[in-house]
Motif scaffolding. Structure first.
Motif, mmCIF file in Angstrom:
data_model
loop_
_atom_site.group_PDB
_atom_site.id
_atom_site.type_symbol
_atom_site.label_atom_id
_atom_site.label_comp_id
_atom_site.label_asym_id
_atom_site.label_seq_id
_atom_site.Cartn_x
_atom_site.Cartn_y
_atom_site.Cartn_z
ATOM 1 N N GLY A 59 0.938 -1.112 -0.106
ATOM 2 C CA GLY A 59 -0.058 -0.008 -0.085
ATOM 3 C C GLY A 59 0.848 1.102 -0.217
ATOM 4 N N GLU A 60 2.280 1.203 0.040
ATOM 5 C CA GLU A 60 2.991 2.377 0.087
ATOM 6 C C GLU A 60 3.779 2.659 -1.199
ATOM 7 O OE1 GLU A 60 4.055 5.760 0.781
ATOM 8 O OE2 GLU A 60 3.596 4.745 2.752
ATOM 9 N N ARG A 67 6.459 4.427 17.008
ATOM 10 C CA ARG A 67 5.955 3.024 16.955
ATOM 11 C C ARG A 67 7.202 1.937 16.867
ATOM 12 N NH1 ARG A 67 1.292 2.347 12.567
ATOM 13 N NH2 ARG A 67 0.808 0.557 13.958
ATOM 14 N N SER A 109 3.083 -1.691 8.998
ATOM 15 C CA SER A 109 2.526 -2.910 9.662
ATOM 16 C C SER A 109 3.063 -3.703 10.367
ATOM 17 C CB SER A 109 2.056 -3.840 8.276
ATOM 18 O OG SER A 109 1.696 -5.056 8.687
ATOM 19 N N SER A 112 3.229 6.497 6.000
ATOM 20 C CA SER A 112 2.346 6.798 6.650
ATOM 21 C C SER A 112 1.830 5.865 7.696
ATOM 22 C CB SER A 112 0.936 7.192 5.895
ATOM 23 O OG SER A 112 0.365 6.171 5.366
ATOM 24 N N ARG A 113 1.114 6.285 8.903
ATOM 25 C CA ARG A 113 0.877 5.239 9.849
ATOM 26 C C ARG A 113 -0.010 4.354 9.522
ATOM 27 N NH1 ARG A 113 2.462 6.517 15.019
ATOM 28 N NH2 ARG A 113 0.440 4.892 15.913
ATOM 29 N N GLN A 114 -0.806 4.541 8.273
ATOM 30 C CA GLN A 114 -1.757 3.564 7.626
ATOM 31 C C GLN A 114 -1.184 2.442 6.936
ATOM 32 O OE1 GLN A 114 -2.131 6.922 7.498
ATOM 33 N NE2 GLN A 114 -3.816 7.069 8.952
ATOM 34 N N THR A 115 -0.218 2.669 6.544
ATOM 35 C CA THR A 115 0.473 1.515 5.693
ATOM 36 C C THR A 115 1.476 0.776 6.838
ATOM 37 O OG1 THR A 115 2.168 3.162 5.210
ATOM 38 C CG2 THR A 115 0.171 2.629 3.461
ATOM 39 N N GLY A 174 6.039 6.829 8.910
ATOM 40 C CA GLY A 174 4.978 6.079 9.292
ATOM 41 C C GLY A 174 5.020 5.301 10.611
ATOM 42 N N TRP A 175 6.492 4.882 10.882
ATOM 43 C CA TRP A 175 6.784 4.138 12.149
ATOM 44 C C TRP A 175 7.104 5.025 13.277
ATOM 45 C CZ3 TRP A 175 5.987 -0.744 11.461
ATOM 46 C CH2 TRP A 175 6.160 -1.318 10.069
ATOM 47 N N ALA A 194 7.711 2.942 5.324
ATOM 48 C CA ALA A 194 6.384 3.413 5.346
ATOM 49 C C ALA A 194 6.280 4.913 5.561
ATOM 50 C CB ALA A 194 5.609 2.720 6.611
#
Length: 317
Positions: free
Chosen positions: A207-208, A296, A263, A258-261, A292-293, A256
């Protein structure tokens, strides 16, 4: 073949090129040429019938110099003074010794000037100037510094402009990204990896689609003699797992934007993969990179941040 020579050969014997022809040749607007002539005296030496501008080869050489200086970030008035004084342009000046590439970050004034030059070339859709400027900053400062302090700030600025202007500037962002990608691939072209060095797999998570930062990392690792497999955008989880089993890498880097992608589940799946004979089985070190990370830290993963730091971390694996 030099397009200037072709156009001059076709020009009338008594005059040279029209302003429109020169504008098409150099990729600038005719109004810009007229403005430079009116404001700064960067104009044709002779005019047909005393009125119509006709540009000779010498006039066009001065305009090329003017374009190069303004593309590098110099204000037009200062660039014109340099051209009229006959001072060499950026492409003629001596470059610092290659040993100076590792001397640290760019001076902020230089970074701002070269950012402006790159941004102006992108907005003008001036592909030759983009290639020239990208080659110059990569050669002069080395990839990590050029990426962090010139290329990435301009990409971010163009991206913000696109986001706030609807569909306007999307062509600017796409052209700039294309030329940055080409320049990065050229940096390490033909370099053979060092014997025995651990392999790194680089991939965007499913998705990225943002790949340029990962391309910059791939080029940096290749420059350092480290073998790389760059898979690019939106790699399906199953395909990435299969690639890990087939190649037995020392490290896998998951990008990543974004946070949405981002995983954590994919990190866990890759971290659990083993290969090799019983008693001497190996596992990859899974690294995560990209905004995105942020905040996290998936279990079993290392977080790498910054191009130079990421390359240093992977070089130790």
């Amino acid at each position: 073949m030099d397009p200037t020579g072709d156009l001059l050969a076709e020009a009338p014997a008594d005059g040279g090129l029209t302003t429109g022809a020169v504008a098409r040749l150099l990729g600038v607007a005719p109004t810009t040429l007229r403005s430079w002539d009116r404001r700064y005296g960067i104009g044709p030496a002779a005019r047909q019938d005393g009125r119509h501008r006709r540009w000779t080869g010498a006039d066009i050489a001065a305009l090329r110099h003017m374009c190069a200086l303004t593309s590098s970030g110099l204000p037009p008035a200062e660039a014109a003074r340099t051209v009229l004084a006959g001072v060499s342009g950026p492409s003629d000046t001596a470059r610092p010794a290659r040993a100076s590439r590792a001397s640290g970050p760019l001076p902020i004034g230089r970074a701002r000037q070269e950012c402006r030059g790159l941004a102006r070339a992108a907005v003008r859709l001036d592909a030759p100037a983009l290639d020239e400027l990208l080659t110059a900053v990569l050669d002069r400062y080395g990839l990590p510094a050029a990426w962090d302090e010139v290329i990435m700030p301009v990409l971010h600025a163009v991206g913000r402009k696109w986001e706030t202007a609807g569909e306007r500037y999307i062509e600017v962002e796409h052209l700039l990204s294309w030329h940055v990608s080409g320049a990065l691939r050229g940096v390490a072209a033909g370099r053979a990896p060092a014997p025995g060095a651990g392999l790194a797999l680089l991939a965007c998570v499913p998705g990225e689609t943002h790949t340029l930062a990962l391309e910059a990392l791939a080029a940096t690792l290749a420059q350092q003699g480290l073998p790389v497999r760059m898979f690019g955008a939106a790699v399906p989880a199953g395909a990435l797992e299969d690639a890990v089993r087939r190649t037995g890498p020392a490290a896998v880097v998951l990008w990543a934007q974004s946070r949405q992608t981002a995983s954590p589940a994919l990190v866990a799946r890759l971290d659990a993969i083993e290969w090799g004979v019983r008693g001497a089985r190996g596992r990859p070190v899974v690294c995560v990179a990209g905004p995105g990370w942020a905040g996290r830290q998936p279990a079993g993963a290392r977080h790498v941040s910054g191009l130079a730091a990421a390359a240093d971390t992977l070089a130790t694996l």
